[in-house]
Design an enzyme around this catalytic site. Structure first.
Site, mmCIF file in Angstrom:
data_model
loop_
_atom_site.group_PDB
_atom_site.id
_atom_site.type_symbol
_atom_site.label_atom_id
_atom_site.label_comp_id
_atom_site.label_asym_id
_atom_site.label_seq_id
_atom_site.Cartn_x
_atom_site.Cartn_y
_atom_site.Cartn_z
ATOM 1 N N HIS A 73 0.818 -1.221 0.000
ATOM 2 C CA HIS A 73 0.000 0.000 0.000
ATOM 3 C C HIS A 73 0.840 1.254 0.000
ATOM 4 O O HIS A 73 0.364 2.322 0.383
ATOM 5 C CB HIS A 73 -0.968 -0.015 1.207
ATOM 6 C CG HIS A 73 -1.984 -1.108 1.102
ATOM 7 N ND1 HIS A 73 -2.732 -1.551 2.173
ATOM 8 C CD2 HIS A 73 -2.364 -1.876 0.059
ATOM 9 C CE1 HIS A 73 -3.523 -2.534 1.781
ATOM 10 N NE2 HIS A 73 -3.320 -2.753 0.508
ATOM 11 N N CYS A 114 3.955 20.083 -7.138
ATOM 12 C CA CYS A 114 4.977 19.293 -7.836
ATOM 13 C C CYS A 114 6.070 20.222 -8.380
ATOM 14 O O CYS A 114 5.774 21.169 -9.115
ATOM 15 C CB CYS A 114 4.331 18.540 -8.996
ATOM 16 S SG CYS A 114 5.539 17.688 -10.029
ATOM 17 N N CYS A 173 3.662 13.255 -8.012
ATOM 18 C CA CYS A 173 2.748 14.266 -8.560
ATOM 19 C C CYS A 173 1.355 13.665 -8.700
ATOM 20 O O CYS A 173 1.210 12.521 -9.143
ATOM 21 C CB CYS A 173 3.249 14.722 -9.941
ATOM 22 S SG CYS A 173 2.204 16.020 -10.658
HETATM 23 N N1 APR Z 1 -1.284 -7.663 18.010
HETATM 24 C C1 APR Z 1 -1.838 -8.421 17.033
HETATM 25 N N2 APR Z 1 -2.944 -8.057 16.328
HETATM 26 C C2 APR Z 1 -3.506 -6.871 16.650
HETATM 27 C C3 APR Z 1 -2.995 -6.019 17.659
HETATM 28 C C4 APR Z 1 -1.827 -6.461 18.361
HETATM 29 N N3 APR Z 1 -1.263 -5.723 19.330
HETATM 30 N N4 APR Z 1 -3.801 -4.913 17.731
HETATM 31 C C5 APR Z 1 -4.760 -5.064 16.809
HETATM 32 N N5 APR Z 1 -4.604 -6.236 16.147
HETATM 33 C C6 APR Z 1 -5.405 -6.793 15.059
HETATM 34 C C7 APR Z 1 -6.879 -6.457 15.103
HETATM 35 O O1 APR Z 1 -7.570 -7.413 15.894
HETATM 36 C C8 APR Z 1 -7.259 -6.568 13.621
HETATM 37 O O2 APR Z 1 -7.575 -7.904 13.256
HETATM 38 O O3 APR Z 1 -4.931 -6.216 13.864
HETATM 39 C C9 APR Z 1 -5.971 -6.166 12.896
HETATM 40 C C10 APR Z 1 -6.040 -4.746 12.341
HETATM 41 O O4 APR Z 1 -7.003 -4.742 11.316
HETATM 42 P P1 APR Z 1 -7.274 -3.379 10.532
HETATM 43 O O5 APR Z 1 -7.415 -2.266 11.502
HETATM 44 O O6 APR Z 1 -8.364 -3.667 9.543
HETATM 45 O O7 APR Z 1 -5.906 -3.107 9.739
HETATM 46 P P2 APR Z 1 -5.413 -3.814 8.406
HETATM 47 O O8 APR Z 1 -5.894 -5.216 8.328
HETATM 48 O O9 APR Z 1 -3.948 -3.576 8.327
HETATM 49 O O10 APR Z 1 -6.137 -2.937 7.259
HETATM 50 C C11 APR Z 1 -5.810 -3.287 5.928
HETATM 51 O O11 APR Z 1 -7.107 -1.392 5.191
HETATM 52 O O12 APR Z 1 -7.579 0.816 5.663
HETATM 53 C C12 APR Z 1 -6.915 -0.030 4.786
HETATM 54 O O13 APR Z 1 -5.004 0.397 3.511
HETATM 55 C C13 APR Z 1 -5.450 0.267 4.836
HETATM 56 O O14 APR Z 1 -3.584 -1.229 4.926
HETATM 57 C C14 APR Z 1 -4.865 -0.970 5.479
HETATM 58 C C15 APR Z 1 -5.853 -2.050 5.082
#
Ligand code: APR
Length: 289
Positions: A121, A184, A129
């Site tokens: 990502h 840019c 730009c």
């Molecule tokens: N240790 C392990 N897991 C954890 C911890 C921790 N300390 N804290 C939170 N989590 C878990 C949560 O339970 C959840 O399942 O991490 C996960 C985070 O999920 P999201 O908030 O959805 O993040 P992510 O999966 O990285 O999102 C994917 O969505 O918004 C877009 O582009 C953005 O890269 C991001 C993508």
């Protein structure tokens, strides 16, 4: 569960080709908010609603404030033992590739070899730009003198020397005029934008090619770690099933039971504690770095 850990370690030691899908939960122990968990909102918007080309077109200043805030935060925290453990795994297992959804730069700061870290990502620390099609300017290491009008006051600049909670909706933030935003330097016309992949945008083609090549290798995949991700965002989340189709066993690490989906091994706990334990047979005890 010692039996599950033992069984995982046995498989890890036999694995040569290892993938990891990394999400915001990997950086949560470092103090960065996740997207869908508590604290995942930013002021009066949810992070994902600002991570779109439409939001940038409609209100580039707000989107720049969001990304400057996240860059500011990322620079103010440290990699945690899970980042260091994965970096150590990369130096010991040449056919380990980390597929990271995170843009916070913490894996890089933990010494993760760049050739074994695919930034699905993008990154907060590069810009390009916004008129990508015709201009093509990009700066891989935007060291971010944050645009003056977006400047986020440091603790020393605030009354009482306390850092402002700038993610709080009531904290006054300067609303920069359009002309304050970074233009840019090449076309001198269009705004620069963060080199982060927004919803609806394609992942970087070089990264897609690297992952596809890895998955097309007839040697298949032995193990896929799924760490700190809700596995709800595609195509990133789709790599789990693709790895499985190539023989990978799946190991999920998540703070919430059921987070990250099913796996041959599912370890519920804090990534900063669990990941170093999982990788210990290959990397030894991980210093906090
Ligand atoms: N240790 C392990 N897991 C954890 C911890 C921790 N300390 N804290 C939170 N989590 C878990 C949560 O339970 C959840 O399942 O991490 C996960 C985070 O999920 P999201 O908030 O959805 O993040 P992510 O999966 O990285 O999102 C994917 O969505 O918004 C877009 O582009 C953005 O890269 C991001 C993508």
């Amino acid at each position: 569960d010692p039996a599950a850990l033992q069984s995982f370690h046995t498989h890890l030691l036999k694995s040569r080709r290892i993938l990891a899908l990394l999400g915001a939960g990997l950086s949560a122990p470092s103090g960065l908010p996740t997207f869908r968990g508590p604290g995942g909102l930013w002021r009066t918007h949810s992070g994902p609603s600002l991570a779109t080309p439409q939001a940038f077109a409609a209100n580039p200043a707000l989107v720049w404030q969001f990304y400057s805030h996240r860059r500011h935060l990322a620079l103010s925290v440290q990699p945690n033992p899970a980042h260091y453990a994965l970096a150590a795994l990369a130096t010991r297992v040449p056919a380990f590739q980390a597929l990271s959804q995170n843009v916070d730069g913490l894996s890089q700061r933990a010494g993760h070899p760049p050739g074994q870290l695919q930034l699905l990502h993008g990154t907060l620390f590069a810009v390009h730009c916004s008129d990508e099609a015709t201009c093509g300017y990009s700066a891989p290491d935007f060291t971010d003198p944050i645009v003056p009008a977006l400047a986020i006051p440091t603790a020393s600049q605030t009354p009482g020397g306390k850092p402002l909670d700038i993610s709080h909706p009531d904290t006054p933030l300067p609303t920069p005029a359009h002309h304050d935003l970074p233009i840019c330097p090449k076309c001198e016309t269009h705004l620069l934008r963060p080199s982060v992949v927004w919803f609806g945008e394609a992942l970087p083609s070089a990264v897609l090619d690297t992952v596809e090549t890895y998955l097309d290798d007839p040697a298949g995949v032995d193990l896929m770690l799924v760490i700190g991700t809700s596995a709800q965002v595609f195509p990133a989340a789709g790599y789990i099933a693709q790895a499985e189709a190539r023989g990978a066993k799946i190991c999920v690490v998540d703070l919430e039971a059921g987070g990250g989906g099913p796996g041959d091994w599912v370890f519920t706990g804090d990534a900063a504690v669990v990941v170093p334990k999982l990788l210990e047979p290959l990397i030894g005890a991980v210093a906090a770095g």
